[in-house]
Design a protein around this motif. Structure first.
Motif, PDB file in Angstrom:
ATOM      1  N   GLU A 176      29.542  48.785  39.905  1.00  0.00           N
ATOM      2  CA  GLU A 176      30.720  48.877  40.755  1.00  0.00           C
ATOM      3  C   GLU A 176      31.731  47.773  40.438  1.00  0.00           C
ATOM      4  O   GLU A 176      31.388  46.721  39.903  1.00  0.00           O
ATOM      5  N   ALA A 177      32.973  48.035  40.825  1.00  0.00           N
ATOM      6  CA  ALA A 177      34.017  47.019  40.735  1.00  0.00           C
ATOM      7  C   ALA A 177      34.190  46.391  42.111  1.00  0.00           C
ATOM      8  O   ALA A 177      34.559  47.081  43.059  1.00  0.00           O
ATOM      9  N   VAL A 178      33.903  45.109  42.235  1.00  0.00           N
ATOM     10  CA  VAL A 178      34.066  44.431  43.531  1.00  0.00           C
ATOM     11  C   VAL A 178      35.374  43.662  43.596  1.00  0.00           C
ATOM     12  O   VAL A 178      35.760  43.161  44.651  1.00  0.00           O
ATOM     13  N   TYR A 179      36.066  43.565  42.453  1.00  0.00           N
ATOM     14  CA  TYR A 179      37.414  43.000  42.413  1.00  0.00           C
ATOM     15  C   TYR A 179      38.170  43.715  41.304  1.00  0.00           C
ATOM     16  O   TYR A 179      37.673  43.846  40.181  1.00  0.00           O
ATOM     17  N   SER A 180      39.384  44.175  41.612  1.00  0.00           N
ATOM     18  CA  SER A 180      40.163  44.892  40.604  1.00  0.00           C
ATOM     19  C   SER A 180      41.627  44.939  40.997  1.00  0.00           C
ATOM     20  O   SER A 180      41.985  44.772  42.171  1.00  0.00           O
ATOM     21  N   VAL A 181      42.460  45.160  39.984  1.00  0.00           N
ATOM     22  CA  VAL A 181      43.906  45.230  40.204  1.00  0.00           C
ATOM     23  C   VAL A 181      44.255  46.500  40.979  1.00  0.00           C
ATOM     24  O   VAL A 181      45.098  46.479  41.884  1.00  0.00           O
ATOM     25  N   PHE A 182      43.628  47.614  40.624  1.00  0.00           N
ATOM     26  CA  PHE A 182      43.704  48.855  41.404  1.00  0.00           C
ATOM     27  C   PHE A 182      42.303  49.160  41.914  1.00  0.00           C
ATOM     28  O   PHE A 182      41.319  48.610  41.415  1.00  0.00           O
ATOM     29  N   ARG A 183      42.218  50.052  42.893  1.00  0.00           N
ATOM     30  CA  ARG A 183      40.907  50.406  43.427  1.00  0.00           C
ATOM     31  C   ARG A 183      40.921  51.863  43.876  1.00  0.00           C
ATOM     32  O   ARG A 183      41.986  52.467  44.068  1.00  0.00           O
ATOM     33  N   GLU A 184      39.719  52.400  44.027  1.00  0.00           N
ATOM     34  CA  GLU A 184      39.598  53.780  44.482  1.00  0.00           C
ATOM     35  C   GLU A 184      40.025  53.900  45.938  1.00  0.00           C
ATOM     36  O   GLU A 184      39.699  53.046  46.765  1.00  0.00           O
ATOM     37  N   GLY A 197      45.111  47.178  44.407  1.00  0.00           N
ATOM     38  CA  GLY A 197      43.988  46.368  44.856  1.00  0.00           C
ATOM     39  C   GLY A 197      44.428  44.935  45.076  1.00  0.00           C
ATOM     40  O   GLY A 197      45.189  44.631  45.986  1.00  0.00           O
ATOM     41  N   SER A 198      43.964  44.037  44.211  1.00  0.00           N
ATOM     42  CA  SER A 198      44.292  42.615  44.346  1.00  0.00           C
ATOM     43  C   SER A 198      44.766  42.083  42.995  1.00  0.00           C
ATOM     44  O   SER A 198      44.192  42.416  41.955  1.00  0.00           O
ATOM     45  N   TRP A 199      45.814  41.276  43.026  1.00  0.00           N
ATOM     46  CA  TRP A 199      46.345  40.707  41.791  1.00  0.00           C
ATOM     47  C   TRP A 199      46.373  39.199  41.888  1.00  0.00           C
ATOM     48  O   TRP A 199      47.007  38.618  42.776  1.00  0.00           O
ATOM     49  N   ASP A 200      45.644  38.560  41.012  1.00  0.00           N
ATOM     50  CA  ASP A 200      45.648  37.106  40.878  1.00  0.00           C
ATOM     51  C   ASP A 200      45.597  36.837  39.385  1.00  0.00           C
ATOM     52  O   ASP A 200      44.554  37.046  38.744  1.00  0.00           O
ATOM     53  N   ALA A 201      46.719  36.402  38.811  1.00  0.00           N
ATOM     54  CA  ALA A 201      46.832  36.272  37.356  1.00  0.00           C
ATOM     55  C   ALA A 201      45.735  35.384  36.775  1.00  0.00           C
ATOM     56  O   ALA A 201      45.169  35.686  35.713  1.00  0.00           O
ATOM     57  N   GLY A 202      45.415  34.302  37.474  1.00  0.00           N
ATOM     58  CA  GLY A 202      44.387  33.391  36.982  1.00  0.00           C
ATOM     59  C   GLY A 202      43.029  34.056  36.903  1.00  0.00           C
ATOM     60  O   GLY A 202      42.322  33.954  35.893  1.00  0.00           O
ATOM     61  N   TRP A 203      42.648  34.763  37.975  1.00  0.00           N
ATOM     62  CA  TRP A 203      41.362  35.440  37.976  1.00  0.00           C
ATOM     63  C   TRP A 203      41.322  36.607  36.989  1.00  0.00           C
ATOM     64  O   TRP A 203      40.300  36.854  36.336  1.00  0.00           O
ATOM     65  N   VAL A 204      42.431  37.328  36.875  1.00  0.00           N
ATOM     66  CA  VAL A 204      42.461  38.442  35.927  1.00  0.00           C
ATOM     67  C   VAL A 204      42.227  37.928  34.504  1.00  0.00           C
ATOM     68  O   VAL A 204      41.481  38.525  33.727  1.00  0.00           O
ATOM     69  N   PHE A 205      42.844  36.799  34.163  1.00  0.00           N
ATOM     70  CA  PHE A 205      42.634  36.216  32.837  1.00  0.00           C
ATOM     71  C   PHE A 205      41.184  35.775  32.658  1.00  0.00           C
ATOM     72  O   PHE A 205      40.554  36.052  31.620  1.00  0.00           O
ATOM     73  N   LEU A 206      40.622  35.084  33.656  1.00  0.00           N
ATOM     74  CA  LEU A 206      39.241  34.619  33.557  1.00  0.00           C
ATOM     75  C   LEU A 206      38.264  35.785  33.458  1.00  0.00           C
ATOM     76  O   LEU A 206      37.274  35.728  32.720  1.00  0.00           O
ATOM     77  N   LEU A 207      38.562  36.860  34.176  1.00  0.00           N
ATOM     78  CA  LEU A 207      37.693  38.026  34.117  1.00  0.00           C
ATOM     79  C   LEU A 207      37.793  38.729  32.770  1.00  0.00           C
ATOM     80  O   LEU A 207      36.796  39.276  32.275  1.00  0.00           O
ATOM     81  N   PHE A 208      38.979  38.697  32.165  1.00  0.00           N
ATOM     82  CA  PHE A 208      39.099  39.253  30.814  1.00  0.00           C
ATOM     83  C   PHE A 208      38.231  38.452  29.840  1.00  0.00           C
ATOM     84  O   PHE A 208      37.530  39.027  29.005  1.00  0.00           O
ATOM     85  N   VAL A 209      38.270  37.127  29.965  1.00  0.00           N
ATOM     86  CA  VAL A 209      37.422  36.274  29.117  1.00  0.00           C
ATOM     87  C   VAL A 209      35.948  36.609  29.342  1.00  0.00           C
ATOM     88  O   VAL A 209      35.159  36.710  28.387  1.00  0.00           O
TER      89      VAL A 209
END
Length: 331
Positions: free
Chosen positions: A267-275, A155-167
């Motif tokens: 639904e997931a509208v942003y994710s590292v992997f996607r369907e 899908g899409s990888w952005d380390a900053g957003w992935v961290f913020l989304l985990f928070v």
């Protein structure tokens, strides 16, 4: 020892439940009655979760919808920001619940259960819970992939957003844990001697509050009961509120942000992997609710519960009771 009679108002409430007097403690408060505690908890979750969404709507952002992809397009913001705002809206539950605890004197002692213990054993337990939540959900997702129910692609990888989304997911999962395994659980433990009352009632309310999620089915409801029981065991036997928060967060983050599958019907509208292509329902996946709506997920959670019960029995771990008559906690 005979316990003192409660006020008349509490005696009236006693007439509408089925717990004999010997099941109750003298330390319990009127708002600890299971009906009152459930009503307060439900109000905190519904109102606390709804107020931020009303604020979003003032800016044309709708996060409580069955068609999140369309809502993202209509909002004019990025998918990353949209899903961040959706999860972060649960901060309203944190704020409202903490205000309730601060403003009602009888609930102030509950703050002590939210403190994160910093000993290495406690931190290791919290980290282990995060790994367990992540691993358990990963098993479900890999099962769905292996059976052909789901096909994934990058899908899409952005380390900053992935961290913020985990928070943000920690805020969301933590809000539900604060209300159910923090506030409600401890109020029930303070009033009722048997830990089963706190475990079963908070687990039941947790599941019921999700029944209006999109795609709800029988397996999804059983999944919610199973995860509620699992998280209750962590609090009851290991006194680990933050472990419950991170296990919950690890599960939600893995299925929604990492693998791009539905989280409780969302639904997931942003994710590292996607369907990739169309998915279908099967043993490990449900098209309406995600992996959580499948018998495979229920089986994985039951196995995890049995493992924890085995550890409890093997190590002879006793249920933690902070509200015993000799506990020393001011209530």
């Amino acid at each position: 020892m005979k316990e003192p009679d409660r006020p008349d108002g509490d005696q009236n409430m006693k007439q509408i439940h089925h717990f004999p007097a010997e099941y109750e403690r003298a330390t319990g408060k009127r708002s600890d009655h299971w009906l009152a505690a459930c009503a307060i908890t439900a109000a905190l979750m519904i109102i606390g979760g709804g107020l931020p969404q009303l604020g979003y709507m003032a800016f044309g952002i709708v996060t409580d919808t069955d068609d999140m992809k369309q809502a993202v397009e209509a909002s004019g913001i990025s998918p990353q920001l949209y899903i961040f705002l959706m999860y972060a809206s649960f901060a309203g539950i944190w704020i409202l619940t903490l205000l309730r605890m601060a403003c009602w004197k009888e609930d102030r002692p509950l703050f002590r259960f939210l403190r994160m213990k910093t000993g290495w054993r406690e931190l290791l337990l919290i980290f282990t819970c995060l790994i367990l939540g992540t691993a358990a959900n990963t098993i479900c997702v890999l099962g769905a992939v292996q059976t052909g129910e789901v096909t994934l692609e990058p899908g899409s990888w952005d380390a900053g957003w992935v961290f913020l989304l985990f928070v943000a997911v920690v805020i969301q999962s933590g809000a539900e844990e604060l209300a159910c395994r923090g506030y409600l659980f401890q109020k029930l433990r303070r009033r009722y001697r048997s830990p089963l009352v706190a475990v079963l009632i908070n687990t039941g309310l947790f599941a019921v509050l999700h029944i209006f999620n999109g795609g709800m089915n029988l397996w999804a409801f059983l999944n919610l009961l199973a995860v509620g029981l699992l998280l209750s065991l962590l609090v009851l036997y290991f006194d680990c509120f933050w472990g419950a928060v991170l296990l919950h967060a690890g599960w939600n983050f893995t299925q929604n942000i990492l693998f791009g599958l539905k989280n409780s019907g969302n639904e997931a509208v942003y994710s590292v992997f996607r369907e990739k292509g169309e998915s279908h329902s099967g043993f490990f996946h449900d098209t309406g609710f995600g992996v959580e709506g499948s018998p495979g997920a229920v089986l994985v959670l039951i196995m995890l519960i049995l493992i924890i019960l085995f550890i409890i029995r093997r190590k002879q771990i006793k249920a933690v009771d902070h509200w015993g008559e000799t506990s020393g906690i001011s209530s």
